[in-house]
Design an enzyme around this catalytic site. Structure first.
Site, PDB file in Angstrom:
ATOM      1  N   LYS A  87       0.857  -1.188   0.000  1.00  0.00           N
ATOM      2  CA  LYS A  87       0.000   0.000   0.000  1.00  0.00           C
ATOM      3  C   LYS A  87       0.889   1.233   0.000  1.00  0.00           C
ATOM      4  CE  LYS A  87      -3.680   2.062   2.870  1.00  0.00           C
ATOM      5  NZ  LYS A  87      -4.504   1.861   4.083  1.00  0.00           N
ATOM      6  N   SER A 162      -9.349   1.840   3.329  1.00  0.00           N
ATOM      7  CA  SER A 162      -8.525   2.576   2.388  1.00  0.00           C
ATOM      8  C   SER A 162      -7.536   1.713   1.603  1.00  0.00           C
ATOM      9  CB  SER A 162      -7.759   3.670   3.121  1.00  0.00           C
ATOM     10  OG  SER A 162      -6.894   3.113   4.091  1.00  0.00           O
ATOM     11  N   SER A 186      -9.269  -0.451   7.544  1.00  0.00           N
ATOM     12  CA  SER A 186      -8.783  -0.304   6.174  1.00  0.00           C
ATOM     13  C   SER A 186      -8.186  -1.546   5.536  1.00  0.00           C
ATOM     14  CB  SER A 186      -7.753   0.817   6.107  1.00  0.00           C
ATOM     15  OG  SER A 186      -8.427   2.022   5.936  1.00  0.00           O
TER      16      SER A 186
HETATM   17  N1  GLN Z   1     -12.277   4.195   6.746  1.00  0.00           N
HETATM   18  C1  GLN Z   1     -11.663   4.593   7.972  1.00  0.00           C
HETATM   19  C2  GLN Z   1     -11.254   6.038   7.881  1.00  0.00           C
HETATM   20  O1  GLN Z   1     -11.531   6.635   6.926  1.00  0.00           O
HETATM   21  C3  GLN Z   1     -10.535   3.704   8.270  1.00  0.00           C
HETATM   22  C4  GLN Z   1      -9.285   4.078   7.610  1.00  0.00           C
HETATM   23  C5  GLN Z   1      -8.144   3.210   7.949  1.00  0.00           C
HETATM   24  O2  GLN Z   1      -8.293   2.175   8.609  1.00  0.00           O
HETATM   25  N2  GLN Z   1      -6.962   3.642   7.544  1.00  0.00           N
HETATM   26  O3  GLN Z   1     -10.649   6.573   8.754  1.00  0.00           O
END
Ligand code: GLN
Length: 487
Positions: A87, A162, A186
């Site tokens: 990532k 994400s 994420s």
């Molecule tokens: N979707 C969550 C956020 O927007 C989690 C993001 C993540 O785990 N990096 O913060």
């Protein structure tokens, strides 16, 4: 479809586990170089999914030759034959890193993340850098400065986020596994949307050195793969103490990949509010109810428990993570590295313009929110309060886990939605994390998402399993049992 085409082109079966690859190599049916060639062709055939921001083709092939030689000499590491994507928030020395943001344009890592060093030391090959929500902020991978990632099962739908690029890359067979990051789901939520396994270890199990910080008291590197043994092996390799991150746990790293047999019948809880929730997509609800029934018919204890704090988890998460993000992201100022506005007229306007032009809208929203909750007039009302609620949520969750081995729930209340469907509505988007953030808020518990059926459109549904801190071995063994038995 594309996967099938490229499969024919390279005449290579689609491997879904390292064991399959290593067996084929030992029988001389293939080589690491051939495996890398195969993945490169699948990446090429699936460019439209926008999963990779950069592919290290030549470098990966050169590395493959070296590893093939090591295999012949009997000196290869445990991950020989494993091809991994990263990532775009994880440092890989001398390679670009952008957090899918314009603000880091031109930036190159000067060192590798500890997790990456550990992978390389076991002869894994890094094949490229994967698209994600900018600075890991989002639930659909639409917040990337480089365009949305597309779900391989339906290109009009999101990948989840994400770590969307990392999930789709595994889903479509562009690499065997990916490293993602999980601050509030994420790794697990895109795994759920793509029908792969997404695993978030206990907070502090894996070093955060070389992971771009979003919310430091929540962040952890996690894995995406199609195989539970690979998940366990990757954890075994990337975990453990690190001089560069004093928060890493000193607890011994277990041989997780050898501990996958379940030795007792676990007691399982589900939160009434997550299953009897009005907002659940009907197929998601049916899937979790079916799992509960199946487990009961196998003689497991599965009980409903109340969790009245559920509605406070998301607000707590968004207050605390935005607060941490607003300080973490202050380092991106246009001065030291990355993007600098050409329209600046003085020092202050250089900061302002560089940040306004370099960061995307969601990242700016969160920096503003975080700055607000930390401002002196509101600090106690929001930040301090949220810290207290975090403690309550942690205590209540741990109380449940003192009586039960696992808490199960859907990973997300819905399956992959259409690209653009939730873009104008941040609150609707934040709801995609309602079940996954608990593990991060409640002291960083280990949690996994495994595939658990499909909805009427053929989109995958995920099952989330959460365990107590450092109970990864138990969690992975139970996941294997479920995958073998039910899925
Ligand atoms: N979707 C969550 C956020 O927007 C989690 C993001 C993540 O785990 N990096 O913060």
């Amino acid at each position: 479809m594309n996967e099938l085409l490229s499969e024919q082109k390279t005449k290579m079966p689609t491997y879904t586990s390292l064991k399959q690859i290593q067996t084929a190599i030992s029988k001389q049916e293939t080589s690491v170089k051939e495996v890398v060639t195969h993945y490169l062709s699948v990446i090429e055939a699936n460019k439209h999914l926008n999963a990779f921001l950069e592919v290290y083709g030549e470098e990966a092939l050169a590395k493959a030759e070296i590893i093939d030689q090591k295999i012949r000499q009997g000196t290869a590491g445990r991950l020989a034959g494993m091809v991994v994507g990263l990532k775009d928030v994880i440092c890989y020395k001398d390679h670009s890193l952008q957090a899918s943001s314009h603000i880091l344009a031109g930036f190159k890592s000067q060192f590798s993340a500890t997790a990456v060093e550990k992978l390389l030391a076991e002869d894994a090959i890094i094949i490229g850098r994967q698209n994600c929500d900018e600075f890991a902020m989002g639930s659909s991978s639409e917040n990337s400065a480089f365009g949305a990632v597309r779900n391989a099962l339906d290109n009009e739908r999101v990948s989840g986020g994400s770590s969307g690029g990392s999930a789709v890359a595994v889903q479509a067979g562009m690499c065997l596994a990916s490293l993602g990051s999980d601050t509030g789901g994420s790794v697990r939520q895109p795994a759920s949307f793509c029908g792969v396994i997404g695993f978030k270890p206990t907070y502090s199990r894996v070093s955060r050195h070389g992971l771009i910080a979003y919310a430091s008291s929540f962040d952890i590197i996690g894995t995406l793969s199609k195989d539970i043994e690979d998940t366990a092996l990757l954890l075994e390799v990337i975990s453990g103490e690190d001089d560069f991150d004093s928060t890493v746990s000193t607890k011994p790293v277990l041989p997780y990949s050898q501990l996958l047999d379940m030795d007792s019948k676990p007691k399982i809880a589900y939160l009434r509010e997550t299953v009897e929730n009005e907002g659940l997509q009907p197929e998601v609800k049916a899937s979790i109810l079916q799992t509960i029934e199946k487990l009961r018919s196998e003689g497991h204890t599965v009980e409903a428990v109340d969790f009245p704090l559920l509605e406070y988890i998301l607000p707590t998460y968004y207050i605390l993570t935005t607060a941490e993000a607003s300080t973490n992201l202050s380092r991106f100022d246009g001065v030291r590295y990355g993007y600098r506005s050409k329209n600046a007229t003085d020092l202050e306007s250089m900061y302002k313009r560089s940040r306004s032009e370099g960061f995307g809208i969601e990242v700016q929203r969160r920096i503003i929110l975080g700055t607000f909750v930390l401002s002196s007039s509101y600090y106690d009302a929001y930040f301090t309060k949220a810290q207290k609620v975090r403690r309550l949520i942690t205590n209540k969750t741990k109380e449940i886990l003192a009586q039960y081995d696992f808490i199960i729930s859907p990973t997300a209340p819905m399956t992959a939605f259409k690209i653009g469907e939730n873009s104008g509505n941040p609150l609707a988007m934040y709801l995609a994390d309602i079940f996954s953030v608990q593990a991060n808020v409640a002291g960083g518990l280990p949690a996994i998402s495994i595939p658990n059926g499909f909805d009427a459109q053929g989109m995958p549904i995920g099952l989330q399993i959460m365990a107590n801190s450092f109970e990864e071995a138990k969690l992975l063994a139970f996941s294997k049992y479920l995958l073998d038995k039910f899925v």
